[in-house]
Design a protein around this motif. Structure first.
Motif, mmCIF file in Angstrom:
data_model
loop_
_atom_site.group_PDB
_atom_site.id
_atom_site.type_symbol
_atom_site.label_atom_id
_atom_site.label_comp_id
_atom_site.label_asym_id
_atom_site.label_seq_id
_atom_site.Cartn_x
_atom_site.Cartn_y
_atom_site.Cartn_z
ATOM 1 N N GLY A 135 0.701 -1.124 -0.033
ATOM 2 C CA GLY A 135 -0.066 -0.089 0.068
ATOM 3 C C GLY A 135 0.750 1.330 0.155
ATOM 4 N N GLU A 136 -0.073 2.395 0.150
ATOM 5 C CA GLU A 136 0.863 3.602 0.081
ATOM 6 C C GLU A 136 1.646 3.838 1.320
ATOM 7 N N PRO A 137 2.761 4.607 1.528
ATOM 8 C CA PRO A 137 3.548 4.915 2.545
ATOM 9 C C PRO A 137 2.659 6.011 3.347
ATOM 10 N N ASP A 138 3.119 5.959 4.729
ATOM 11 C CA ASP A 138 2.363 6.911 5.456
ATOM 12 C C ASP A 138 2.950 8.442 5.211
ATOM 13 N N ILE A 139 1.837 9.210 4.983
ATOM 14 C CA ILE A 139 2.307 10.630 4.598
ATOM 15 C C ILE A 139 3.151 11.493 5.777
ATOM 16 N N GLY A 140 2.938 10.998 7.055
ATOM 17 C CA GLY A 140 3.368 11.546 8.170
ATOM 18 C C GLY A 140 4.802 11.441 8.289
ATOM 19 N N SER A 141 5.338 10.490 7.803
ATOM 20 C CA SER A 141 6.794 10.287 7.520
ATOM 21 C C SER A 141 7.521 11.082 6.593
ATOM 22 N N TYR A 142 6.745 12.050 5.824
ATOM 23 C CA TYR A 142 7.402 12.818 4.810
ATOM 24 C C TYR A 142 6.971 14.094 5.162
ATOM 25 N N LEU A 143 6.520 14.458 6.216
ATOM 26 C CA LEU A 143 6.105 15.816 6.607
ATOM 27 C C LEU A 143 6.421 16.142 8.011
ATOM 28 N N ARG A 144 7.430 17.262 7.994
ATOM 29 C CA ARG A 144 8.061 17.554 9.248
ATOM 30 C C ARG A 144 7.649 19.098 9.498
ATOM 31 N N PRO A 195 -8.849 12.000 2.931
ATOM 32 C CA PRO A 195 -10.234 11.219 3.188
ATOM 33 C C PRO A 195 -10.616 11.285 4.661
ATOM 34 N N GLU A 196 -11.828 11.230 4.850
ATOM 35 C CA GLU A 196 -12.041 11.102 6.440
ATOM 36 C C GLU A 196 -11.366 9.921 7.282
ATOM 37 N N GLN A 197 -11.323 8.831 6.594
ATOM 38 C CA GLN A 197 -10.416 7.874 7.406
ATOM 39 C C GLN A 197 -9.203 8.053 7.744
ATOM 40 N N GLU A 198 -8.655 8.983 7.088
ATOM 41 C CA GLU A 198 -7.280 9.565 7.632
ATOM 42 C C GLU A 198 -7.342 11.045 7.869
ATOM 43 N N ALA A 199 -8.117 11.463 8.890
ATOM 44 C CA ALA A 199 -8.408 12.686 9.334
ATOM 45 C C ALA A 199 -7.217 13.175 10.518
ATOM 46 N N GLU A 200 -6.654 11.933 11.128
ATOM 47 C CA GLU A 200 -5.809 12.020 12.023
ATOM 48 C C GLU A 200 -4.391 11.523 11.487
ATOM 49 N N VAL A 201 -3.336 12.284 11.556
ATOM 50 C CA VAL A 201 -2.246 12.003 11.099
ATOM 51 C C VAL A 201 -0.958 12.396 11.983
ATOM 52 N N GLU A 202 0.166 11.297 12.127
ATOM 53 C CA GLU A 202 1.159 11.502 13.110
ATOM 54 C C GLU A 202 2.202 12.229 12.447
ATOM 55 N N THR A 213 3.819 14.400 16.569
ATOM 56 C CA THR A 213 2.686 14.849 16.918
ATOM 57 C C THR A 213 1.561 14.656 16.229
ATOM 58 N N ARG A 214 0.228 14.730 16.744
ATOM 59 C CA ARG A 214 -0.955 14.362 16.063
ATOM 60 C C ARG A 214 -1.511 15.592 15.650
ATOM 61 N N VAL A 215 -1.856 15.501 14.246
ATOM 62 C CA VAL A 215 -2.595 16.700 13.552
ATOM 63 C C VAL A 215 -4.118 16.133 13.048
ATOM 64 N N VAL A 216 -4.604 17.002 13.516
ATOM 65 C CA VAL A 216 -6.294 16.359 12.919
ATOM 66 C C VAL A 216 -6.987 17.309 11.767
ATOM 67 N N ARG A 217 -7.322 16.497 10.579
ATOM 68 C CA ARG A 217 -7.888 17.421 9.749
ATOM 69 C C ARG A 217 -6.957 18.588 9.136
ATOM 70 N N GLY A 218 -5.645 18.379 8.989
ATOM 71 C CA GLY A 218 -4.647 19.235 8.618
ATOM 72 C C GLY A 218 -4.521 20.622 9.442
ATOM 73 N N ARG A 219 -5.247 20.698 10.490
ATOM 74 C CA ARG A 219 -5.175 21.821 11.218
ATOM 75 C C ARG A 219 -4.282 21.796 12.473
ATOM 76 N N VAL A 220 -3.435 22.832 12.722
ATOM 77 C CA VAL A 220 -2.580 22.818 13.892
ATOM 78 C C VAL A 220 -3.070 24.097 14.608
ATOM 79 N N ARG A 221 -3.460 23.981 15.850
ATOM 80 C CA ARG A 221 -3.458 25.277 16.681
ATOM 81 C C ARG A 221 -3.208 25.020 18.158
ATOM 82 N N CYS A 222 -2.439 26.373 18.566
ATOM 83 C CA CYS A 222 -1.887 26.124 19.768
ATOM 84 C C CYS A 222 -2.853 26.320 20.866
ATOM 85 N N THR A 223 -2.837 25.729 22.071
ATOM 86 C CA THR A 223 -3.587 26.048 23.362
ATOM 87 C C THR A 223 -3.022 27.091 23.986
#
Length: 326
Positions: A135-144, A195-202, A213-223
């Motif tokens: 299958g396809e490789p994990d996109i999170g391994s190519y995004l820093r 797609p929805e099934q890949e909404a959460e990516v490490e 770190t976990r990113v949900v739906r491509g959005r990063v927001r600080c607390t």
């Protein structure tokens, strides 16, 4: 290639004890002397940082105001006044972990500060995996995430972000930063389109060591908005909209009293014993051109280590003006 040789000038040819390099092409294995505290990478045995930092009451007030207001701190001053070291001092005193460092240059962009995506590497890996029926490789391994992107990751405690020498960047870079600073958030389009099934990516962070770190739906927001320290050498002006969103701190050149305190903090209370001529020469030369405090520390450290040079010869080596011809 020319060869340099020592000339007999009637003086004793015995090498000084402090020499490590002799320039005679003979291989040796000398014991390396202790490094200056500000060049010791890591922490001392008692857990204190290798760097010591001194700051006046009025300047401390400005730092605390920026912390309370959650606003970036724009620090200006001549080289060697401690602009970058301030970020490390804040991180140490508030126990906020390692400083995230973004050194700005003429090619720096907001994109690189937020994240990098290795699309070519992922495409190459995808092709290889398909050839082997996988299958396809994990996109999170190519995004820093970059230093700014990592600073905006949700956490119970803020991170410290050092944006070093912003005035070296493109003229539009300060304005580009405004949205990220005001929103405390950014989007990663490559993840938002999944797609929805890949909404959460490490994804990888700028901390290194494979941290994710976990990113949900491509959005990063600080607390908690990060502690942002932006340094500038005052080489150009910044847009009013950018300045309005920062608290400004101008670090002055230290006077003689402050210089004595700085030397004592780094090298001990007796460091200037036998080195008063070095301090006097530094003060005299500083009136003629720009010098940095760490140049004085270098000279005193050498003198304290028993380097047998007169003050002028010693200072000629380490106290060159920072501006003008080399």
């Amino acid at each position: 290639m020319s060869q340099h040789s020592q000339v007999d000038d009637g003086q004793d040819d015995t090498p000084p004890d402090w020499w490590l390099f002799h320039g005679d092409s003979r291989a040796r294995t000398p014991a390396m002397p202790p490094a200056p505290p500000w060049r010791s990478f890591g922490r001392s045995p008692d857990g204190e940082p290798a760097r010591r930092y001194l700051i006046d009451r009025a300047e401390t007030d400005v730092v605390n105001a920026a912390l309370h207001l959650r606003r970036p701190l724009l620090v200006t001053g001549h080289p060697g006044t401690g602009k970058s070291s301030l970020a490390h001092a804040i991180a140490h005193e508030l126990s906020l972990g390692e400083v995230l460092h973004w050194p700005v240059n003429s090619r720096s962009t907001l994109q690189e500060a937020l994240y990098r995506y290795d699309a070519i590497g992922r495409l190459r890996e995808s092709t290889l995996l398909r050839e082997h029926g996988r299958g396809e490789p994990d996109i999170g391994s190519y995004l820093r995430l970059g230093p700014l992107g990592t600073a905006l990751v949700p956490a119970t405690r803020p991170r410290v972000l050092l944006v070093d020498e912003l005035d070296k960047g493109d003229v539009d870079l300060p304005n580009d930063l405004l949205t990220a600073f005001e929103d405390g958030a950014f989007e990663i389009p490559e993840l938002a389109r999944l797609p929805e099934q890949e909404a959460e990516v490490e994804v990888l962070t700028a901390d290194g060591g494979g941290r994710r770190t976990r990113v949900v739906r491509g959005r990063v927001r600080c607390t908690e908005f990060p502690v942002v320290v932006i340094t500038s050498n005052g080489e150009r002006d910044f847009p009013p909209a950018f300045l309005r969103r920062c608290l400004r701190l101008d670090l002055p050149d230290p006077d003689e009293t402050r210089l004595r305190s700085i030397v004592a903090a780094h090298l001990g209370p007796d460091a200037l014993d036998g080195a008063e001529d070095v301090l006097r020469a530094f003060l005299d030369r500083r009136t003629e051109g720009e010098l940095a405090t760490d140049q004085l520390l270098n000279a005193v450290f050498l003198r304290k280590g028993g380097i047998g040079l007169d003050a002028d010869a010693l200072l000629d080596a380490v106290l060159r003006r920072l501006g003008g011809a080399v």
